[in-house]
Design a protein around this motif. Structure first.
Motif, PDB file in Angstrom:
ATOM      1  N   ASP A  15       0.834  -1.194   0.000  1.00 33.78           N
ATOM      2  CA  ASP A  15       0.000   0.000   0.000  1.00 33.78           C
ATOM      3  C   ASP A  15       0.870   1.246   0.000  1.00 33.78           C
ATOM      4  OD1 ASP A  15       0.858   0.271   2.663  1.00 33.78           O
ATOM      5  OD2 ASP A  15      -1.014  -0.468   3.500  1.00 33.78           O
ATOM      6  N   VAL A  16       0.251   2.354  -0.316  1.00 31.62           N
ATOM      7  CA  VAL A  16       0.970   3.621  -0.408  1.00 31.62           C
ATOM      8  C   VAL A  16       0.002   4.755  -0.105  1.00 31.62           C
ATOM      9  CG1 VAL A  16       0.516   3.921  -2.885  1.00 31.62           C
ATOM     10  CG2 VAL A  16       2.532   4.999  -1.871  1.00 31.62           C
ATOM     11  N   GLN A  17       0.518   5.815   0.513  1.00 31.68           N
ATOM     12  CA  GLN A  17      -0.274   7.014   0.796  1.00 31.68           C
ATOM     13  C   GLN A  17      -0.054   8.015  -0.338  1.00 31.68           C
ATOM     14  OE1 GLN A  17      -2.227   7.436   3.728  1.00 31.68           O
ATOM     15  NE2 GLN A  17      -1.781   5.263   3.985  1.00 31.68           N
ATOM     16  N   LEU A  18      -1.136   8.476  -0.941  1.00 29.92           N
ATOM     17  CA  LEU A  18      -1.064   9.438  -2.038  1.00 29.92           C
ATOM     18  C   LEU A  18      -1.998  10.607  -1.763  1.00 29.92           C
ATOM     19  CD1 LEU A  18      -1.176   6.956  -5.074  1.00 29.92           C
ATOM     20  CD2 LEU A  18       0.852   8.035  -4.075  1.00 29.92           C
ATOM     21  N   ARG A  19      -1.675  11.755  -2.332  1.00 32.50           N
ATOM     22  CA  ARG A  19      -2.504  12.944  -2.130  1.00 32.50           C
ATOM     23  C   ARG A  19      -3.276  13.304  -3.397  1.00 32.50           C
ATOM     24  NH1 ARG A  19      -1.724  15.442   2.624  1.00 32.50           N
ATOM     25  NH2 ARG A  19       0.202  14.961   3.779  1.00 32.50           N
ATOM     26  N   VAL A  20      -4.488  13.789  -3.187  1.00 34.13           N
ATOM     27  CA  VAL A  20      -5.319  14.268  -4.283  1.00 34.13           C
ATOM     28  C   VAL A  20      -4.714  15.564  -4.814  1.00 34.13           C
ATOM     29  CG1 VAL A  20      -7.611  15.127  -4.910  1.00 34.13           C
ATOM     30  CG2 VAL A  20      -7.381  13.189  -3.326  1.00 34.13           C
ATOM     31  N   GLN A  21      -4.663  15.695  -6.143  1.00 34.91           N
ATOM     32  CA  GLN A  21      -4.093  16.877  -6.791  1.00 34.91           C
ATOM     33  C   GLN A  21      -5.185  17.749  -7.408  1.00 34.91           C
ATOM     34  OE1 GLN A  21      -0.628  17.377  -6.641  1.00 34.91           O
ATOM     35  NE2 GLN A  21      -0.895  15.633  -5.236  1.00 34.91           N
ATOM     36  N   ARG A  22      -4.819  18.957  -7.750  1.00 36.34           N
ATOM     37  CA  ARG A  22      -5.739  19.834  -8.491  1.00 36.34           C
ATOM     38  C   ARG A  22      -6.043  19.212  -9.854  1.00 36.34           C
ATOM     39  NH1 ARG A  22      -3.432  23.692 -10.317  1.00 36.34           N
ATOM     40  NH2 ARG A  22      -1.280  23.186  -9.742  1.00 36.34           N
ATOM     41  N   ASN A  23      -7.254  19.385 -10.319  1.00 40.88           N
ATOM     42  CA  ASN A  23      -7.651  18.815 -11.605  1.00 40.88           C
ATOM     43  C   ASN A  23      -6.761  19.297 -12.742  1.00 40.88           C
ATOM     44  OD1 ASN A  23      -9.919  17.165 -10.870  1.00 40.88           O
ATOM     45  ND2 ASN A  23     -11.081  19.039 -10.509  1.00 40.88           N
TER      46      ASN A  23
END
Length: 255
Positions: A161-169
């Motif tokens: 698993d990995v932690q990822l961040r939501v980015q601007r569209n």
């Protein structure tokens, strides 16, 4: 045919499918009890994808993962072993979204009705779905899990698993000319090496214990960001499809 798929479960190397985890770490065993390993067969090939349990009789995945014969493995950590926690269940009916477009990956979502209900326990448990269309804010931290390649040429049998961040569209709009901000989510910082890659298309983007996205596609060179199908956008279709499963007599695998 069923024997063949069971055999394939132990012969297929992770990474034979679409997107997988690069970076991250081995997940704590059974810390993602909703994860499903999906084996598919078409007239052309056998392959696998990720997926996730959303009800005791339904798994959600990418429409790209469709096969003429399909089986899911629930409760797995090391997919190369016959762990006592695993449940192998064939797919009775696979329903791709009617608007799925394989050329631009829009509406990339599929529901798999299982032949038998999963036995729910500490190793096998559904994940919650969003209750509204409220969008994730850029910077939101979420988790992605999957089996397969951990680099361009290194494989693993254990769930990572990995932690990822939501980015601007706009980040994904600049990279992918088919990106649709209404139906898709842009995930993964371009300055990081952690992303999805080969072997995990169909896996979930889980944010605050809610599945918000489905791994859809990314850059062929295995660097972020990745595009996820926005589950909240499809709630009416999801609810209607699962409700219709109560009616008998429908043929399997409607297209």
């Amino acid at each position: 045919m069923q024997f063949l798929l069971i055999l394939v479960a132990f012969l297929l190397f992770p990474g034979a499918g679409a997107d997988e985890i690069i970076g991250g770490r081995e997940a704590r065993p059974h810390s993602h009890p909703f994860m499903a390993y999906l084996l598919t067969e078409t007239p052309m090939r056998q392959s696998f994808c990720g997926g996730f349990l959303v009800r005791e009789d339904f798994v959600m995945t990418s429409a790209r993962c469709w096969g003429s014969t399909m089986m899911v493995i629930l409760g797995a950590h090391n997919i190369s072993r016959q762990e006592r926690t695993q449940q192998r269940i064939y797919v009775l009916r696979a329903t791709r979204h009617p608007g799925y477009n394989e050329e631009n990956n829009l509406n990339d979502i599929m529901l798999l009705q299982l032949e038998n209900r999963a036995r729910l326990n500490q190793f096998v448990r559904p994940v919650a779905l969003p209750q509204s269309r409220i969008e994730l804010r850029p910077g939101s931290q979420c988790t992605v899990a999957g089996w397969g390649l951990v680099s361009q040429n290194r494989r693993t049998d254990t769930l990572r698993d990995v932690q990822l961040r939501v980015q601007r569209n706009q980040v994904c709009s600049n990279l992918f000319n088919t990106y649709n901000s209404q139906k898709q989510i842009c995930v993964g910082d371009q300055s990081d090496e952690e992303t999805t890659f080969r072997g995990d298309t169909g896996g979930p983007l889980v944010c605050n214990n809610v599945a918000q996205g489905i791994v859809s596609y990314g850059r062929s060179i295995g660097v972020p960001p990745t595009v996820f199908t926005r589950i909240a956008r499809f709630l009416p279709w999801i609810n209607n499809t699962m409700r219709q499963s109560e009616y008998k007599g429908s043929p399997p695998y409607p297209l």
